[in-house]
Design an enzyme around this catalytic site. Structure first.
Site, short mmCIF file in Angstrom:
data_model
loop_
_atom_site.label_atom_id
_atom_site.label_comp_id
_atom_site.label_asym_id
_atom_site.label_seq_id
_atom_site.Cartn_x
_atom_site.Cartn_y
_atom_site.Cartn_z
N GLY A 1 -0.52 -3.09 5.59
CA GLY A 1 -1.63 -4.22 5.99
C GLY A 1 -2.13 -3.68 7.16
O GLY A 1 -2.22 -1.98 7.41
N THR B 1 1.09 -1.80 0.39
CA THR B 1 -0.02 -0.06 0.06
C THR B 1 1.14 1.42 0.25
O THR B 1 2.16 1.35 0.18
CB THR B 1 -0.95 0.16 1.21
OG1 THR B 1 -1.98 -1.49 1.17
CG2 THR B 1 -1.90 1.20 1.04
#
Length: 554
Positions: free
Chosen positions: A461, A374
């Site tokens: 995460g 991410t």
């Protein structure tokens, strides 16, 4: 003469706080793209979208238009906050048994992730289109120019991209398309080398010229579907109709109070806002400011609230279009006060069951895995509009499936693989058309007058939620500037107890936390956050010192 005097006056006197914008991201080329767009007269949303596209090129291991994301946008003139959900969706053919083997047990992690079966319909391009319609100022093609230059002309490979390429290259025997770009001739790209991606440049040109439908229909959609369904290991079952049916969705923001501030984030399918507000709501009765950041008791209290809030997350959160999610109950102040009474300043609870918030359905908790990928990026323009975005392809290089130079996500492995526990369905089980649960937590803080003063988001995460909560506590309770707040060491947890971030001041807390009854280990956590704060001189961005990111002003 008048123009000269006005310029001299502006030089002598400080500009109003909102006259200065800022951009920040996890890669300097993306930050430069946002800066370029703001300098060209673009809005905060324009700059954020240009950064998303640039990150597609330079940070493919973490994010891009082959994945999905969430955006929070504050409109300074209307004093209005809106959010858009661009999370990926499962193909219509997906069933709750998607990631179970013939024996009914979850298939091996590697087989599930490195496969077309893990790919969800990407949502970021539809998110971009909706955001541009609502808040854009520059023409759509202009936003693509920095990313196209990077893909065509080439860019220097960063240490994170080189490291991830070296880590995954041994698995690319069955993935020739990604190997051709990131490990040509079998050698992973090296830090400092120049990388070009002409196929991705061509795709970006098509979308720039023809609009978002060029991504979701026609030759590109057909190429992506073919790559997903032809992948080795666990092929997908995606169709062109799945692509054509995708829609980004405007969702109501989830907001709550913490002391004197109003804190807002993303609602389901994100678990970010409810869990961050749960942590803060349980901590509100404690004087964290007086305890301070170097006190083991501060972190004991934070650890207790963290584990209680995550327990609620695992039991109740999912895509609210498919399952009932008690959002109001989870952030209800009375409920959080009752949960807080479970926390003792003197001793660890040891067990952290989910609670029963108002409106909660009967459900069993189920642990969902979420690898540490991410990216987060922020743009604030001179008018004070704020765009804060978290975007992802999930694991390193997502599914490792590539088509048209584009890395595709493995977001469907964010679903809980076991569809039911104890005879009750799991909220985050796989279903066709559903969006998997996410920890992405873009967040905006408002002061007592309703003015945005801080925004933060992270990558990593399920640690994302805790990184954001920690940054909020560090900034709001301990008075740390944004850069220090996101760089502060983290405390997290696993089934084996607490984890203190290696190489930070958290390590020194281990003996005292153990005396309070915690099981504790020290480990690296792979963190990465970005933030921006309102100062007397205007907005100032911050990039995590753990990353190669940068913060710039227009």
């Amino acid at each position: 003469m008048i123009r000269y005097l006005l310029a001299l006056f502006a030089f002598i006197l400080p500009l109003p706080a909102l006259a200065q914008g800022a951009v920040t991201s996890a890669d300097p080329r993306a930050s430069q793209a946002g800066q370029e767009i703001l300098r060209a007269g673009g809005s905060a949303a324009d700059a954020a979208l240009a950064m998303m596209l640039a990150l597609t090129v330079v940070e493919p291991q973490s994010s891009g238009i082959g994945g999905g994301g969430f955006i929070l946008h504050h409109d300074a003139k209307a004093r209005k906050l809106q959010t858009i959900d661009g999370r990926e969706t499962a193909p219509a053919a997906a069933t709750p048994q998607r990631f179970l083997g013939p024996d009914g047990k979850p298939m091996p992690y590697r087989q599930a992730v490195l496969s077309g079966r893990s790919v969800g319909v990407p949502g970021n391009v539809r998110l971009m289109a909706m955001a541009h319609r609502k808040w854009g100022k520059l023409a759509w093609p202009r936003l693509f120019e920095p990313a196209i230059r990077l893909a065509d002309g080439g860019f220097q490979v960063t240490a994170p991209l080189a490291a991830r390429s070296a880590q995954l290259a041994p698995a690319w025997g069955d993935f020739p398309a990604i190997r051709a770009i990131y490990a040509p001739d079998g050698k992973p790209v090296a830090e400092g080398s120049t990388l070009r991606n002409p196929a991705l440049a061509a795709l970006l040109r098509r979308i720039a010229a023809e609009g978002p439908d060029a991504f979701y229909n026609g030759p590109n959609a057909q190429a992506l579907v073919a790559a997903v369904n032809a992948s080795r290991g666990a092929p997908g079952d995606m169709t062109a109709a799945d692509f054509a049916a995708y829609r980004a969705k405007e969702r109501p923001p989830v907001c709550g109070r913490y002391r004197m501030w109003r804190i807002c984030g993303m609602g389901p399918p994100s678990s970010g806002a409810t869990t961050v507000l749960g942590i803060l709501g349980m901590l509100e009765r404690f004087d964290l400011k007086a305890l301070g950041p170097n006190n083991a008791q501060s972190w004991h209290l934070i650890a207790e609230a963290m584990q209680l809030a995550y327990a609620d997350r695992e039991k109740y959160l999912g895509d609210a279009d498919f399952v009932a999610v008690p959002v109001r109950g989870l952030v209800d102040r009375g409920y959080l006060q009752r949960r807080s009474r479970l926390i003792s300043p003197l001793r660890a609870l040891g067990a952290y069951p989910a609670g029963n918030p108002p409106g909660a359905p009967a459900r069993r908790p189920a642990v969902q895995t979420e690898p540490a990928g991410t990216t987060h990026f922020i743009a604030v323009d001179a008018a004070g509009n704020v765009a804060t975005v978290t975007s992802t392809v999930e694991s390193a290089f997502g599914s490792n499936v590539v088509a048209n130079g584009l890395v595709l996500n493995n977001e469907l492995t964010d679903f809980t693989h076991a569809p039911e526990v104890g005879g009750l369905p799991v909220a985050n089980r796989v279903q066709g058309g559903k969006r998997p649960l996410s920890s992405m937590s873009p967040t905006i803080v408002y002061d007592a007058s309703g003015k945005p003063v801080f925004t933060v988001g992270a990558a990593g995460g399920k640690t994302i939620i805790m990184q954001v909560a920690k940054a909020l506590i560090a900034h709001l309770d301990w008075g740390m500037p944004a850069q220090q707040a996101i760089g502060e060491g983290l405390i997290y947890f696993s089934r084996d107890g607490l984890i203190l971030e290696q190489g930070t001041a958290r390590e020194a807390l281990k003996p005292e936390l153990e005396r309070l009854g915690h099981r504790v280990r020290v480990d690296s956590l792979g963190l990465k956050a970005n933030a921006a704060e309102l100062t007397a001189a205007g907005w100032r961005g911050a990039a995590d010192p753990r990353s190669v990111g940068t913060a710039l002003i227009p």
